[in-house]
Design a protein around this motif. Structure first.
Motif, PDB file in Angstrom:
ATOM      1  N   SER A 105       0.889  -1.379   0.366  1.00 37.75           N
ATOM      2  CA  SER A 105      -0.010  -0.073   0.082  1.00 37.75           C
ATOM      3  C   SER A 105       0.807   1.070   0.041  1.00 37.75           C
ATOM      4  O   SER A 105       2.150   1.073   0.453  1.00 37.75           O
ATOM      5  CB  SER A 105      -1.003   0.145   1.141  1.00 37.75           C
ATOM      6  OG  SER A 105      -1.716  -0.948   1.164  1.00 37.75           O
ATOM      7  N   GLY A 143      -3.411   5.242  -2.286  1.00 30.71           N
ATOM      8  CA  GLY A 143      -3.603   4.547  -3.530  1.00 30.71           C
ATOM      9  C   GLY A 143      -4.860   4.336  -4.021  1.00 30.71           C
ATOM     10  O   GLY A 143      -4.908   3.578  -5.052  1.00 30.71           O
ATOM     11  N   CYS A 144      -5.728   5.291  -3.550  1.00 30.05           N
ATOM     12  CA  CYS A 144      -7.310   5.105  -3.878  1.00 30.05           C
ATOM     13  C   CYS A 144      -7.963   3.678  -3.929  1.00 30.05           C
ATOM     14  O   CYS A 144      -8.571   3.375  -5.121  1.00 30.05           O
ATOM     15  CB  CYS A 144      -7.339   5.743  -5.263  1.00 30.05           C
ATOM     16  SG  CYS A 144      -6.663   7.390  -5.465  1.00 30.05           S
ATOM     17  N   LYS A 145      -7.641   3.142  -2.639  1.00 33.00           N
ATOM     18  CA  LYS A 145      -8.283   1.398  -2.715  1.00 33.00           C
ATOM     19  C   LYS A 145      -8.587   1.334  -1.486  1.00 33.00           C
ATOM     20  O   LYS A 145      -8.095   1.905  -0.504  1.00 33.00           O
ATOM     21  CB  LYS A 145      -7.056   0.576  -3.006  1.00 33.00           C
ATOM     22  CG  LYS A 145      -6.574   0.743  -4.568  1.00 33.00           C
ATOM     23  CD  LYS A 145      -5.739  -0.435  -5.002  1.00 33.00           C
ATOM     24  CE  LYS A 145      -5.134  -0.676  -6.160  1.00 33.00           C
ATOM     25  NZ  LYS A 145      -4.039  -1.283  -6.681  1.00 33.00           N
ATOM     26  N   HIS A 189      -9.870  -2.243   0.877  1.00 39.45           N
ATOM     27  CA  HIS A 189      -9.575  -3.727   0.765  1.00 39.45           C
ATOM     28  C   HIS A 189     -10.402  -4.622   1.947  1.00 39.45           C
ATOM     29  O   HIS A 189     -10.792  -3.945   2.818  1.00 39.45           O
ATOM     30  CB  HIS A 189      -8.074  -4.267   0.901  1.00 39.45           C
ATOM     31  CG  HIS A 189      -7.249  -3.621   0.306  1.00 39.45           C
ATOM     32  ND1 HIS A 189      -6.896  -3.982  -1.155  1.00 39.45           N
ATOM     33  CD2 HIS A 189      -6.398  -2.844   0.775  1.00 39.45           C
ATOM     34  CE1 HIS A 189      -5.981  -3.200  -1.395  1.00 39.45           C
ATOM     35  NE2 HIS A 189      -5.486  -2.266  -0.526  1.00 39.45           N
ATOM     36  N   SER A 227     -10.214  -6.219  -3.365  1.00 39.01           N
ATOM     37  CA  SER A 227      -9.738  -4.760  -3.471  1.00 39.01           C
ATOM     38  C   SER A 227     -10.603  -3.969  -4.297  1.00 39.01           C
ATOM     39  O   SER A 227     -11.027  -4.823  -5.437  1.00 39.01           O
ATOM     40  CB  SER A 227      -8.233  -4.727  -3.901  1.00 39.01           C
ATOM     41  OG  SER A 227      -7.321  -5.456  -2.927  1.00 39.01           O
ATOM     42  N   GLU A 254     -11.126  -0.005  -6.080  1.00 36.54           N
ATOM     43  CA  GLU A 254     -10.435   1.225  -6.232  1.00 36.54           C
ATOM     44  C   GLU A 254     -11.713   2.348  -5.891  1.00 36.54           C
ATOM     45  O   GLU A 254     -12.891   2.025  -6.282  1.00 36.54           O
ATOM     46  CB  GLU A 254      -9.985   1.469  -7.916  1.00 36.54           C
ATOM     47  CG  GLU A 254      -8.893   0.430  -8.108  1.00 36.54           C
ATOM     48  CD  GLU A 254      -8.233   0.741  -9.400  1.00 36.54           C
ATOM     49  OE1 GLU A 254      -8.536   1.577 -10.184  1.00 36.54           O
ATOM     50  OE2 GLU A 254      -7.466  -0.173  -9.960  1.00 36.54           O
ATOM     51  N   THR A 255     -11.123   3.393  -5.749  1.00 35.87           N
ATOM     52  CA  THR A 255     -11.996   4.602  -5.644  1.00 35.87           C
ATOM     53  C   THR A 255     -11.459   5.778  -6.409  1.00 35.87           C
ATOM     54  O   THR A 255     -10.329   5.682  -6.730  1.00 35.87           O
ATOM     55  CB  THR A 255     -11.908   5.216  -4.073  1.00 35.87           C
ATOM     56  OG1 THR A 255     -10.506   5.530  -3.707  1.00 35.87           O
ATOM     57  CG2 THR A 255     -12.541   4.095  -3.043  1.00 35.87           C
TER      58      THR A 255
END
Length: 92
Positions: A14, A36-38, A40, A50, A52-53
């Protein structure tokens, strides 16, 4: 002084891993990779998923309604579907 031993639990890289949230009802662990725009989740069987955002994520809170949460992203607050990762704008 008491000594503690630490061991790696999950091997996911991360940019900024933070914000663990434990759902006692489902046995699911959620955590964020803010930069990291994620986000989990680890299911009770050990499977990790996981998602993504669209912008950096700073917080995730569970709702009383099963399967949903509220997520604070850089560009706003969203209602988040914890099953498929879809986001619905809630507030700017």
């Amino acid at each position: 002084m008491k000594e503690y031993t630490c061991e790696r639990y999950i091997s996911i890289k991360s940019f900024l891993g933070e914000g663990p949230v434990w759902d006692e009802k489902t046995g699911i662990l959620y955590w964020l990779d803010g930069l990291g725009c994620k986000w989990h989740k680890q299911l009770p069987d050990g499977t990790i998923q996981s998602f993504e955002t669209p912008s950096p994520i700073g917080t995730l809170a569970l709702c009383k309604e099963d399967g949903f949460g509220i997520a604070g992203l850089k560009d706003g607050i969203y209602r988040i579907n914890l099953e498929d990762g879809s986001l619905t704008p809630f507030a700017d």
